[in-house]
Design a protein around this motif. Sequence first.
Motif, PDB file in Angstrom:
ATOM      1  N   ILE A 142       0.828  -1.500  -0.531  1.00  0.00           N
ATOM      2  CA  ILE A 142      -0.009  -0.167  -0.141  1.00  0.00           C
ATOM      3  C   ILE A 142       1.058   1.534  -0.166  1.00  0.00           C
ATOM      4  N   LEU A 143       2.027   1.532   0.259  1.00  0.00           N
ATOM      5  CA  LEU A 143       3.026   2.004   0.624  1.00  0.00           C
ATOM      6  C   LEU A 143       3.062   2.391  -0.637  1.00  0.00           C
ATOM      7  N   VAL A 144       4.033   1.199  -1.559  1.00  0.00           N
ATOM      8  CA  VAL A 144       4.499   1.612  -2.851  1.00  0.00           C
ATOM      9  C   VAL A 144       2.679   2.196  -3.806  1.00  0.00           C
ATOM     10  N   LEU A 145       1.675   1.517  -3.528  1.00  0.00           N
ATOM     11  CA  LEU A 145       0.437   2.424  -4.418  1.00  0.00           C
ATOM     12  C   LEU A 145       0.268   3.754  -4.021  1.00  0.00           C
ATOM     13  N   PRO A 186      15.955  -4.385  -3.804  1.00  0.00           N
ATOM     14  CA  PRO A 186      15.322  -5.852  -3.902  1.00  0.00           C
ATOM     15  C   PRO A 186      14.030  -5.837  -3.535  1.00  0.00           C
ATOM     16  N   THR A 187      13.567  -5.481  -2.348  1.00  0.00           N
ATOM     17  CA  THR A 187      13.094  -5.547  -1.718  1.00  0.00           C
ATOM     18  C   THR A 187      11.634  -5.239  -2.437  1.00  0.00           C
ATOM     19  N   LEU A 188      11.719  -3.570  -2.806  1.00  0.00           N
ATOM     20  CA  LEU A 188      10.909  -3.002  -4.162  1.00  0.00           C
ATOM     21  C   LEU A 188      10.795  -3.418  -5.452  1.00  0.00           C
ATOM     22  N   THR A 189      11.724  -4.643  -5.854  1.00  0.00           N
ATOM     23  CA  THR A 189      11.335  -5.759  -7.012  1.00  0.00           C
ATOM     24  C   THR A 189      10.419  -6.419  -6.360  1.00  0.00           C
ATOM     25  N   HIS A 190      10.237  -7.222  -5.310  1.00  0.00           N
ATOM     26  CA  HIS A 190       9.477  -8.085  -5.032  1.00  0.00           C
ATOM     27  C   HIS A 190       7.874  -7.292  -4.769  1.00  0.00           C
ATOM     28  N   LEU A 191       8.151  -6.132  -4.234  1.00  0.00           N
ATOM     29  CA  LEU A 191       6.574  -5.757  -3.961  1.00  0.00           C
ATOM     30  C   LEU A 191       6.220  -5.512  -5.357  1.00  0.00           C
ATOM     31  N   SER A 192       7.056  -4.626  -6.573  1.00  0.00           N
ATOM     32  CA  SER A 192       5.786  -4.061  -7.358  1.00  0.00           C
ATOM     33  C   SER A 192       5.783  -5.151  -8.541  1.00  0.00           C
ATOM     34  N   GLU A 193       6.601  -6.514  -8.252  1.00  0.00           N
ATOM     35  CA  GLU A 193       6.073  -7.787  -8.803  1.00  0.00           C
ATOM     36  C   GLU A 193       4.424  -8.479  -8.604  1.00  0.00           C
ATOM     37  N   LYS A 194       4.275  -8.191  -7.337  1.00  0.00           N
ATOM     38  CA  LYS A 194       2.944  -8.224  -6.777  1.00  0.00           C
ATOM     39  C   LYS A 194       1.533  -7.359  -7.043  1.00  0.00           C
ATOM     40  N   LEU A 195       2.102  -6.292  -7.349  1.00  0.00           N
ATOM     41  CA  LEU A 195       1.612  -5.016  -7.847  1.00  0.00           C
ATOM     42  C   LEU A 195       1.757  -5.365  -8.393  1.00  0.00           C
ATOM     43  N   LYS A 244      -1.220  -8.758  -9.899  1.00  0.00           N
ATOM     44  CA  LYS A 244      -2.796  -7.793  -9.628  1.00  0.00           C
ATOM     45  C   LYS A 244      -3.232  -6.701 -10.174  1.00  0.00           C
ATOM     46  N   LYS A 245      -2.456  -6.278 -11.570  1.00  0.00           N
ATOM     47  CA  LYS A 245      -2.708  -5.293 -12.147  1.00  0.00           C
ATOM     48  C   LYS A 245      -2.993  -3.801 -11.368  1.00  0.00           C
ATOM     49  N   LEU A 246      -2.351  -3.850  -9.852  1.00  0.00           N
ATOM     50  CA  LEU A 246      -2.697  -2.512  -9.694  1.00  0.00           C
ATOM     51  C   LEU A 246      -1.552  -1.494  -9.632  1.00  0.00           C
ATOM     52  N   ALA A 247      -0.433  -2.057 -10.985  1.00  0.00           N
ATOM     53  CA  ALA A 247       0.360  -1.140 -10.644  1.00  0.00           C
ATOM     54  C   ALA A 247       0.877  -1.920 -12.723  1.00  0.00           C
ATOM     55  N   LYS A 294      -7.833   0.394 -11.275  1.00  0.00           N
ATOM     56  CA  LYS A 294      -7.334  -0.992  -9.500  1.00  0.00           C
ATOM     57  C   LYS A 294      -6.716  -0.127  -8.676  1.00  0.00           C
ATOM     58  N   GLY A 295      -5.440  -0.021  -8.807  1.00  0.00           N
ATOM     59  CA  GLY A 295      -4.717   0.323  -7.948  1.00  0.00           C
ATOM     60  C   GLY A 295      -5.303   1.521  -6.709  1.00  0.00           C
ATOM     61  N   ILE A 296      -5.766   2.709  -7.710  1.00  0.00           N
ATOM     62  CA  ILE A 296      -6.262   4.255  -6.864  1.00  0.00           C
ATOM     63  C   ILE A 296      -7.440   3.375  -5.871  1.00  0.00           C
ATOM     64  N   ASP A 297      -8.209   2.459  -6.964  1.00  0.00           N
ATOM     65  CA  ASP A 297      -9.200   2.128  -5.392  1.00  0.00           C
ATOM     66  C   ASP A 297      -8.902   1.739  -4.984  1.00  0.00           C
ATOM     67  N   ILE A 298      -8.051   0.574  -4.582  1.00  0.00           N
ATOM     68  CA  ILE A 298      -7.320  -0.288  -3.216  1.00  0.00           C
ATOM     69  C   ILE A 298      -6.608   1.007  -2.611  1.00  0.00           C
ATOM     70  N   VAL A 299      -5.521   1.681  -2.978  1.00  0.00           N
ATOM     71  CA  VAL A 299      -5.432   2.519  -2.291  1.00  0.00           C
ATOM     72  C   VAL A 299      -6.522   3.202  -1.116  1.00  0.00           C
ATOM     73  N   LYS A 300      -7.085   3.785  -2.411  1.00  0.00           N
ATOM     74  CA  LYS A 300      -8.714   4.397  -1.519  1.00  0.00           C
ATOM     75  C   LYS A 300      -9.169   3.527   0.328  1.00  0.00           C
ATOM     76  N   GLU A 301      -9.182   2.484  -0.252  1.00  0.00           N
ATOM     77  CA  GLU A 301     -10.155   0.903  -0.111  1.00  0.00           C
ATOM     78  C   GLU A 301      -9.149   0.719   1.527  1.00  0.00           C
ATOM     79  N   ALA A 302      -7.603   0.739   1.555  1.00  0.00           N
ATOM     80  CA  ALA A 302      -6.291   0.943   2.619  1.00  0.00           C
ATOM     81  C   ALA A 302      -7.379   2.353   2.904  1.00  0.00           C
ATOM     82  N   HIS A 303      -6.902   2.868   2.789  1.00  0.00           N
ATOM     83  CA  HIS A 303      -6.968   4.097   3.610  1.00  0.00           C
ATOM     84  C   HIS A 303      -8.469   4.315   4.344  1.00  0.00           C
TER      85      HIS A 303
END
Length: 139
Positions: free
Chosen positions: A37-40, A63-72, A75-78, A97-106
């Motif tokens: 969510i922080l990345v998004l 490397p952590t960012l690579t792992h996080l972005s892969e999942k995003l 999931k078609k969030l990024a 879709k990513g914007i919607d997820i950020v709004k929901e998470a917040h």
Amino acid sequence: MKEKNIFALIHSMDQITNHLIIQWNKMFKENLGISHILVLGHLKENGKSRPSDIARALGVTPPTLTHLSEKLVQKKLATRLVDEDDRRIIYLEITEKGIDIVKEAHQEGKTIRKNLFEKLTDEERQQLLSIYEKLNNSI
């Protein structure tokens, strides 16, 4: 004694933060963690960004960012974009879709914090607000 009080304060703050994260993870049903969510959120606020810039801004390793972005991306969030002028440069960009997820998470986060702060009296909330404002102004 002052040192002991500061340690107790830090410990209490950490406990509250951990509790809120655990609660949020239970409520948020998207199979994403806070770091995703922080990345998004970064992408939503800053627009398309190079992964190395995101990693630096969030204080994570590349490397952590690579792992996080892969999942995003999965999931078609990024999406990944190639720079038109230099094909070696890759950007990440948030999707609708990513914007919607950020709004929901917040929104979920707001609900959890609201429930927590409702346990305080009006006077205690005002004191806490003053303390946080003072701390924010000193940063």
